[in-house]
Design a protein around this motif. Sequence first.
Motif, PDB file in Angstrom:
ATOM      1  N   GLU A   1      57.796   7.903  10.775  1.00 18.32           N
ATOM      2  CA  GLU A   1      58.618   8.382   9.302  1.00 18.32           C
ATOM      3  C   GLU A   1      59.789   9.847  10.240  1.00 18.32           C
ATOM      4  N   SER A   2      58.910  10.620  10.127  1.00 19.19           N
ATOM      5  CA  SER A   2      59.882  12.409  10.813  1.00 19.19           C
ATOM      6  C   SER A   2      60.921  11.525  11.554  1.00 19.19           C
ATOM      7  N   VAL A   3      59.642  11.398  12.625  1.00 22.87           N
ATOM      8  CA  VAL A   3      61.384  11.534  14.043  1.00 22.87           C
ATOM      9  C   VAL A   3      61.936  10.714  13.766  1.00 22.87           C
ATOM     10  N   LYS A   4      61.660   9.122  13.292  1.00 21.43           N
ATOM     11  CA  LYS A   4      63.038   7.770  13.009  1.00 21.43           C
ATOM     12  C   LYS A   4      64.433   8.984  12.585  1.00 21.43           C
TER      13      LYS A   4
ATOM     14  N   ARG B   1      64.278   3.711  23.597  1.00 21.87           N
ATOM     15  CA  ARG B   1      65.278   3.094  23.358  1.00 21.87           C
ATOM     16  C   ARG B   1      66.255   2.918  25.140  1.00 21.87           C
ATOM     17  N   GLY B   2      65.722   3.179  25.957  1.00 16.97           N
ATOM     18  CA  GLY B   2      65.712   3.293  26.608  1.00 16.97           C
ATOM     19  C   GLY B   2      66.550   4.307  27.454  1.00 16.97           C
ATOM     20  N   ASP B   3      65.602   5.515  26.526  1.00 22.40           N
ATOM     21  CA  ASP B   3      65.996   6.840  27.287  1.00 22.40           C
ATOM     22  C   ASP B   3      65.233   7.557  28.562  1.00 22.40           C
ATOM     23  N   VAL B   4      65.546   8.187  29.459  1.00 22.14           N
ATOM     24  CA  VAL B   4      64.952   9.020  30.816  1.00 22.14           C
ATOM     25  C   VAL B   4      64.017  10.127  29.972  1.00 22.14           C
ATOM     26  N   VAL B   5      63.078  10.156  29.849  1.00 23.17           N
ATOM     27  CA  VAL B   5      61.753  11.248  29.025  1.00 23.17           C
ATOM     28  C   VAL B   5      61.364  12.164  30.399  1.00 23.17           C
ATOM     29  N   ILE B   6      61.651  13.456  30.018  1.00 26.79           N
ATOM     30  CA  ILE B   6      60.954  14.466  30.565  1.00 26.79           C
ATOM     31  C   ILE B   6      59.774  15.648  29.641  1.00 26.79           C
ATOM     32  N   ALA B   7      58.714  14.873  30.209  1.00 24.05           N
ATOM     33  CA  ALA B   7      57.537  15.451  28.788  1.00 24.05           C
ATOM     34  C   ALA B   7      57.077  16.619  29.171  1.00 24.05           C
ATOM     35  N   LEU B   8      57.053  17.819  28.613  1.00 23.33           N
ATOM     36  CA  LEU B   8      56.925  18.874  29.357  1.00 23.33           C
ATOM     37  C   LEU B   8      55.742  19.186  28.792  1.00 23.33           C
ATOM     38  N   ALA B   9      54.337  19.469  29.195  1.00 18.81           N
ATOM     39  CA  ALA B   9      53.166  20.355  28.562  1.00 18.81           C
ATOM     40  C   ALA B   9      52.516  20.539  29.628  1.00 18.81           C
ATOM     41  N   ARG B  10      51.703  21.667  28.940  1.00 16.47           N
ATOM     42  CA  ARG B  10      50.762  22.943  29.215  1.00 16.47           C
ATOM     43  C   ARG B  10      50.071  22.656  30.574  1.00 16.47           C
ATOM     44  N   ASN B  11      49.279  21.337  29.848  1.00 17.79           N
ATOM     45  CA  ASN B  11      47.713  20.272  30.045  1.00 17.79           C
ATOM     46  C   ASN B  11      48.117  18.678  29.606  1.00 17.79           C
ATOM     47  N   PRO B  12      48.834  18.545  30.654  1.00 22.86           N
ATOM     48  CA  PRO B  12      49.430  16.868  30.519  1.00 22.86           C
ATOM     49  C   PRO B  12      48.081  16.552  30.726  1.00 22.86           C
ATOM     50  N   GLU B  13      47.291  15.729  31.356  1.00 29.36           N
ATOM     51  CA  GLU B  13      45.986  15.681  31.643  1.00 29.36           C
ATOM     52  C   GLU B  13      44.657  15.602  31.105  1.00 29.36           C
TER      53      GLU B  13
ATOM     54  N   TYR C   1      55.048  15.109  19.553  1.00 28.28           N
ATOM     55  CA  TYR C   1      55.990  15.859  20.756  1.00 28.28           C
ATOM     56  C   TYR C   1      55.821  13.905  20.986  1.00 28.28           C
ATOM     57  N   LEU C   2      54.752  12.971  20.963  1.00 29.34           N
ATOM     58  CA  LEU C   2      54.440  12.266  21.510  1.00 29.34           C
ATOM     59  C   LEU C   2      55.472  10.970  20.941  1.00 29.34           C
ATOM     60  N   GLN C   3      55.562  11.170  19.273  1.00 32.77           N
ATOM     61  CA  GLN C   3      56.340  10.353  18.696  1.00 32.77           C
ATOM     62  C   GLN C   3      57.215  10.429  18.872  1.00 32.77           C
ATOM     63  N   PHE C   4      58.080  11.587  19.622  1.00 28.70           N
ATOM     64  CA  PHE C   4      59.263  12.014  20.191  1.00 28.70           C
ATOM     65  C   PHE C   4      60.087  10.423  21.660  1.00 28.70           C
ATOM     66  N   VAL C   5      58.172  11.180  22.214  1.00 27.93           N
ATOM     67  CA  VAL C   5      58.961  10.385  23.606  1.00 27.93           C
ATOM     68  C   VAL C   5      58.684   8.733  23.651  1.00 27.93           C
ATOM     69  N   LEU C   6      57.590   8.228  22.833  1.00 31.34           N
ATOM     70  CA  LEU C   6      57.660   6.888  22.213  1.00 31.34           C
ATOM     71  C   LEU C   6      58.865   6.803  21.628  1.00 31.34           C
TER      72      LEU C   6
END
Length: 254
Positions: free
Chosen positions: A224-227, A14-26, A4-9
Amino acid sequence: MPSYLQFVLDLLARGDVVIALARNPEKSEGLQNIKDRKNLHIIKADIADAASLKRAAEETAKVTGGSLDVLINNGVHYDKRYVYNTLVDFPSTEELISDFTKSFETNVLGPILTTNAFLPLLKKGTQKKVITLNTGLADTKLTLDIEYPKVTSYSISKAALDMVNVKYAVALKNEGFSFLDISPGLVDTQAPPKPEEMGEVMEMITAFKKGYPDWTPVPMTPAESVKLMLEIIDNLTVEDSGKFVSHKNNREWL
Ligand SMILES: NC(=O)c1ccc[n+]([C@@H]2O[C@H](COP(=O)([O-])OP(=O)(O)OC[C@H]3O[C@@H](n4cnc5c(N)ncnc54)[C@H](OP(=O)(O)O)[C@@H]3O)[C@@H](O)[C@H]2O)c1
């Protein structure tokens, strides 16, 4: 690094606005390290909890003005304690019920609850794409071919998830949506196996080699996979809706 972190990065890069949901972000070191990045909004939500998803969708709407272009369902329940049991040798019936219940809550209901919570926003989006991470282990033909009976609750719940994808594709066929299940391939996101797990790992590799004799058992990096997956997602069209493909955009899982 978790997928999920690789997707976010990659999406931020590439300039997208990203909303990352996580159950324990902290508790997510990866998210905490990038929490001040421009265009990133981290929202607390548990995908097995409809009320928290409703709140997350409301918060997202405030950020985006009420729309969402692409939803990626990534979260998964995978309990290492039972991975190497078959259906006939779980330590106890109670543990089997508990593992299957958690797997279905997270891996099947999770993407349904998330998709439904964000559907009003997706309907107002320009792309209307819903991507769900699945696995080649959910392919019944592969399982018969390689004769691998383990990793049960994960494979079975993910096989059900394939049908979830198809049901959404059919239900929203005339509304411009593209629903896609995608397997990321074998990706290096887990801690390396412990010495006592090596026998089981070798058994799984031997089974995989039965289906893919030329496969070299080295996992891809998340990058590699996320690309590869983002290329498929970017080129997705409504004609593809309901498909379940690999990172190679076909049914070759490794
Ligand atoms: N890695 C592979 O080789 C591979 C192969 C085939 C398919 N996949 C699929 O790819 C996806 C990503 O897998 P991954 O191994 O890379 O895992 P990951 O993204 O590194 O981790 C899974 C994430 O799911 C989150 N999660 C679990 N239950 C949740 C819940 N109820 N609410 C919110 N979040 C929840 C976990 O959060 P916490 O941090 O809070 O625990 C964790 O961050 C999965 O759907 C998996 O089935 C992976």
